[in-house]
Write a protein that holds these residues in place. Sequence first.
Motif, PDB file in Angstrom:
ATOM      1  N   VAL A 271       0.845  -4.654   2.488  1.00  0.00           N
ATOM      2  CA  VAL A 271       1.790  -4.577   3.599  1.00  0.00           C
ATOM      3  C   VAL A 271       3.010  -5.431   3.265  1.00  0.00           C
ATOM      4  N   PHE A 272       4.184  -4.926   3.585  1.00  0.00           N
ATOM      5  CA  PHE A 272       5.428  -5.637   3.293  1.00  0.00           C
ATOM      6  C   PHE A 272       5.596  -6.834   4.224  1.00  0.00           C
TER       7      PHE A 272
ATOM      8  N   PHE B  97      -3.454   3.334  -4.805  1.00  0.00           N
ATOM      9  CA  PHE B  97      -2.503   2.306  -4.395  1.00  0.00           C
ATOM     10  C   PHE B  97      -1.855   2.743  -3.075  1.00  0.00           C
ATOM     11  N   GLY B  98      -1.483   1.761  -2.274  1.00  0.00           N
ATOM     12  CA  GLY B  98      -0.834   2.101  -1.008  1.00  0.00           C
ATOM     13  C   GLY B  98       0.103   1.011  -0.541  1.00  0.00           C
ATOM     14  N   LEU B  99       1.182   1.420   0.147  1.00  0.00           N
ATOM     15  CA  LEU B  99       2.162   0.491   0.698  1.00  0.00           C
ATOM     16  C   LEU B  99       2.441   0.865   2.155  1.00  0.00           C
TER      17      LEU B  99
ATOM     18  N   LEU C  55       4.081 -10.326  -5.381  1.00  0.00           N
ATOM     19  CA  LEU C  55       4.006  -9.864  -6.766  1.00  0.00           C
ATOM     20  C   LEU C  55       3.116  -8.628  -6.893  1.00  0.00           C
ATOM     21  N   ASP C  56       2.067  -8.542  -6.063  1.00  0.00           N
ATOM     22  CA  ASP C  56       1.238  -7.333  -6.052  1.00  0.00           C
ATOM     23  C   ASP C  56       2.078  -6.113  -5.677  1.00  0.00           C
ATOM     24  N   ILE C  57       2.954  -6.283  -4.686  1.00  0.00           N
ATOM     25  CA  ILE C  57       3.808  -5.177  -4.249  1.00  0.00           C
ATOM     26  C   ILE C  57       4.820  -4.825  -5.337  1.00  0.00           C
ATOM     27  N   VAL C  58       5.425  -5.845  -5.940  1.00  0.00           N
ATOM     28  CA  VAL C  58       6.407  -5.599  -7.010  1.00  0.00           C
ATOM     29  C   VAL C  58       5.758  -4.825  -8.151  1.00  0.00           C
TER      30      VAL C  58
ATOM     31  N   ASP D 179       0.221   6.321  -2.121  1.00  0.00           N
ATOM     32  CA  ASP D 179       0.852   6.741  -0.870  1.00  0.00           C
ATOM     33  C   ASP D 179       1.678   5.548  -0.425  1.00  0.00           C
ATOM     34  N   ASN D 180       2.999   5.662  -0.531  1.00  0.00           N
ATOM     35  CA  ASN D 180       3.847   4.503  -0.237  1.00  0.00           C
ATOM     36  C   ASN D 180       4.373   4.497   1.189  1.00  0.00           C
ATOM     37  N   ALA D 181       3.746   5.304   2.045  1.00  0.00           N
ATOM     38  CA  ALA D 181       3.927   5.190   3.500  1.00  0.00           C
ATOM     39  C   ALA D 181       2.588   5.572   4.100  1.00  0.00           C
TER      40      ALA D 181
END
Length: 715
Positions: A202-203, A164-166, A284-287, A124-126
Amino acid sequence: MFTPSYHDGVIKDLIDGIPESDFDVQLEGQVEIIGWLYQYYNEEPHNAVVNINGGTVKTNDIPAATQLFTTDWVVRYMVDNSLGKYYLERNAHSELGTHLEFLLPDSLEMVSDDLDVTQIKVIDNAMGSGHILVYAFDVLMKMYAEQGYSSREASSLILENNLFGLEIDKRAYQLAYFALMMKAREYNRRALTSNISPKVYVFEDTSNINDNYFESLPVSESNIQDLKYIVSLFYDSRTLGSIIQIDKPVKTGNLRTVLTNIPQDTSLDLNNTREITYQLLRLLDIVETMQNKYEAVITNPPYLNKMNKVLKEYVKTHYKDYSSDLFSVFIWHNINMTVTNGYAAYMTPFVWMFIKSYENLRKSILNTKLISSLIQMEYSAFEEATVPINTFVLKNSSTSENGVYIKLSDFKGGMDVQKVKTLEAIENPDVDYLYRTNQSNFNKIPGSPIAYWASDNLLQDFEIGQQMDTLVEPRVGLQTGDNSLFLRQWFEVSYDKIKFDAKDISESVSSNKKWFPYNKGGSYRKWYGNYDYVVNWENDGQAIKNFKFPNGKQRSVVRNPNYYFREAITWSLITSGGFSIRYRSAGSIHDVSGMSAFSSSHDKLMNILGLMNTPIGNHVFKMLNPTINLQIGDFNSFPVLDKAIDNPEINEKVTGAVAISKNDWDSFETSWNFKMHPLIRHIDEHNRNWNGFPTQNHCNVPNLSQIFFSEDNYG
């Protein structure tokens, strides 16, 4: 801090006003409470941001503007029909389907029978407060149980491999992290003491990282260039979030090793090297997360069209064909994050299904992806948003399978009613609001609206019929720039200064009149009427044509002036009461709300008017665009069969209907053609006690009603 009271106030409301089940861990209660509490925590800043007039949303306000908690049954539908369906297609003997309450009735295309559950990745990327991920956790637990894992082992493997989540909002990210850890704790009492953490992130902006940091690094030039590339990508990541495109592969494992081995100087850290290194490791985790492909991408994306400059420019550059709103960017971005034959699930406004600004998105989906299933909700069902909602699942495949569609637009009463009706359709697929259709049919309709309920006969009409704009000439009209300055209701100005019968532009120019009839659309009315307004068109509209902003930019827009003062058929832009169309006699200027179509043939206008005012007109327009704004493009797309164009019998009936409606309109003092009130029209002349043409009152209206009901006439 406050003194708690159990007799009144917030604690009493929590105890008495919320069902106990909402707090029950076994019933997802803890996630519901966390999600709703956080949304209402944000309610005041949310309302402040979304109600700004014409302004863009700043970076710090994007979370408040875009976060909406996703209703539990919609979450279950999205997960059941993406993650759940993907698993069932690869496990022929699975009993999982019996546990998926919102799995729509559909035949499964079996792919294989050897899926390793540890290889399934869901994002879920939001993610907000994590509601989708928490329910996906439970579904994955059932999959692991089928494949022989213990609950304790499965809970750890899910956090390690599957979810995974962002998120751009740090507080929401913390809540999601907490919710997932509590979910793991439910199945494994040692979860909080283990070394496994949820892969949710989190960005962070990288605007704080400059070249001074890289100059001090004892690493190769190629590694430095890779790190600089990442820093440049994520410079505005709290604004751009998950839609950031990584155009070239980044070897995160190699860079992680490089950063981990940088010596940590315990002396004075002038370049803040230690903290920036930790920040880059988190990045790097986000990338890595963004470079993965997923079996299921599930989200309620942000709805935002008031983009700030940074976001707007990025979207126009990278997602030009899908840039009408941030949610449409997510639709296209997310389906391309999935593996081949993977699923992406969404809850979004349903405008993408119909209106022209999303046409490129629709065509891209219809040509290269599959709409696996879709639920269109009643217009006002989702009270948390001011937009009509749908939820749907796309498959990353261009196969010719039929999709399953549920149309809930007739069932009012909020999301609880929508849930009940969805479950009824799952229980009984023969209900008349469940449809199965091939999406290739949508391309038969101009603009490719997702009109899944269109009958075969109507689809054929679209194929063989003529488009409306080949028969008449629909045109948008005048935009004054300031209606309060240039418009009046006709009775607010001197009757003698109104030119009621101009037939063309030349008559308006030669006239010494100031005010001219103005077609502004108006309320629901068929055949004739809504002659309410006049516009200042003195000296051929000189004042309007010269109307500008203080900076000198033109404020008014004079569109299609060669169509002014011509007879027309006209409908209102706003069609909340249903579609209605009227005849407009020569002599008016039309504006952007008084949509109008013209023809040199009066008979053709009458025939088209008759066709459009039938129930068929409303039915087709609700298919082309079920929002309350009916645009010129929607009108243009209407199919007309030859037998409806030249029919004297239809023409005669329409002419009669127009005459009846005109008589009704002119029967009241609000019409400038008013002559006599209906109550006194049938009084014999020798019994009338007024002589000659009636006097007019201060509004220039014949004062018959005042005369008739005056005190002198009561004897």
